[in-house]
Design a protein around this motif. Structure first.
Motif, PDB file in Angstrom:
ATOM      1  N   LEU A  31       0.706  -1.233   0.230  1.00 61.36           N
ATOM      2  CA  LEU A  31       0.019   0.547   0.091  1.00 61.36           C
ATOM      3  C   LEU A  31       0.302   1.394  -0.352  1.00 61.36           C
ATOM      4  N   GLY A  32       1.523   1.448   0.822  1.00 67.51           N
ATOM      5  CA  GLY A  32       2.855   2.568   0.483  1.00 67.51           C
ATOM      6  C   GLY A  32       3.041   2.988  -0.868  1.00 67.51           C
ATOM      7  N   LEU A  33       4.097   1.577  -1.216  1.00 64.98           N
ATOM      8  CA  LEU A  33       4.161   2.142  -2.396  1.00 64.98           C
ATOM      9  C   LEU A  33       3.410   2.216  -3.407  1.00 64.98           C
ATOM     10  N   ALA A  34       2.288   1.439  -3.293  1.00 63.14           N
ATOM     11  CA  ALA A  34       1.588   2.225  -4.295  1.00 63.14           C
ATOM     12  C   ALA A  34       0.114   3.132  -4.081  1.00 63.14           C
ATOM     13  N   GLY A  35       0.114   3.683  -3.255  1.00 60.04           N
ATOM     14  CA  GLY A  35       0.364   5.359  -3.204  1.00 60.04           C
ATOM     15  C   GLY A  35       0.702   6.484  -3.642  1.00 60.04           C
ATOM     16  N   PRO A  36       1.572   6.246  -3.479  1.00 58.39           N
ATOM     17  CA  PRO A  36       2.012   7.775  -4.705  1.00 58.39           C
ATOM     18  C   PRO A  36       1.659   7.582  -6.165  1.00 58.39           C
ATOM     19  N   ALA A  37       1.767   5.855  -6.798  1.00 57.92           N
ATOM     20  CA  ALA A  37       1.084   5.909  -7.847  1.00 57.92           C
ATOM     21  C   ALA A  37      -0.424   6.423  -8.412  1.00 57.92           C
ATOM     22  N   LEU A  38      -1.047   5.957  -7.115  1.00 57.96           N
ATOM     23  CA  LEU A  38      -2.425   6.435  -7.349  1.00 57.96           C
ATOM     24  C   LEU A  38      -3.145   7.841  -7.364  1.00 57.96           C
ATOM     25  N   ALA A  39      -2.002   8.277  -6.555  1.00 64.26           N
ATOM     26  CA  ALA A  39      -2.337  10.107  -6.495  1.00 64.26           C
ATOM     27  C   ALA A  39      -1.954  10.687  -7.505  1.00 64.26           C
ATOM     28  N   LEU A  40      -1.010  10.110  -8.279  1.00 64.48           N
ATOM     29  CA  LEU A  40      -0.379  10.683  -9.929  1.00 64.48           C
ATOM     30  C   LEU A  40      -1.761   9.868 -11.299  1.00 64.48           C
TER      31      LEU A  40
END
Length: 78
Positions: A31-40
């Motif tokens: 989830l920590g790695l997916a967060g920035p990708a989803l934010a973009l």
């Protein structure tokens, strides 16, 4: 070539180990790695596929009437 990929192989094996032995830490990393990708990506997807338009901004001032102002009388401001 194997020496170049060995850190990634060790990392993958460590993630496998975490997924089986400590799933809370594994999913926290996912989830920590997916967060920035989803934010973009999510705002662009909402605009293009779902037709999202941002709401109008909230007014910050009271609208002034479009007429001449009356002079105030009777409140001792002479």
């Amino acid at each position: 070539m194997a020496s170049i990929l060995s850190p990634f192989r060790r990392g993958y094996r460590h993630l496998q180990y975490l997924a089986h032995e400590q799933p809370v830490i594994f999913y926290s990393c996912v989830l920590g790695l997916a967060g920035p990708a989803l934010a973009l990506t999510v705002p662009a997807v909402r605009r293009t596929w779902f037709g999202y338009a941002p709401a109008e901004p909230i007014p910050t001032t009271y609208p002034v009437p479009k007429r001449p102002r009356k002079l105030v009388q009777g409140y001792e401001d002479e």
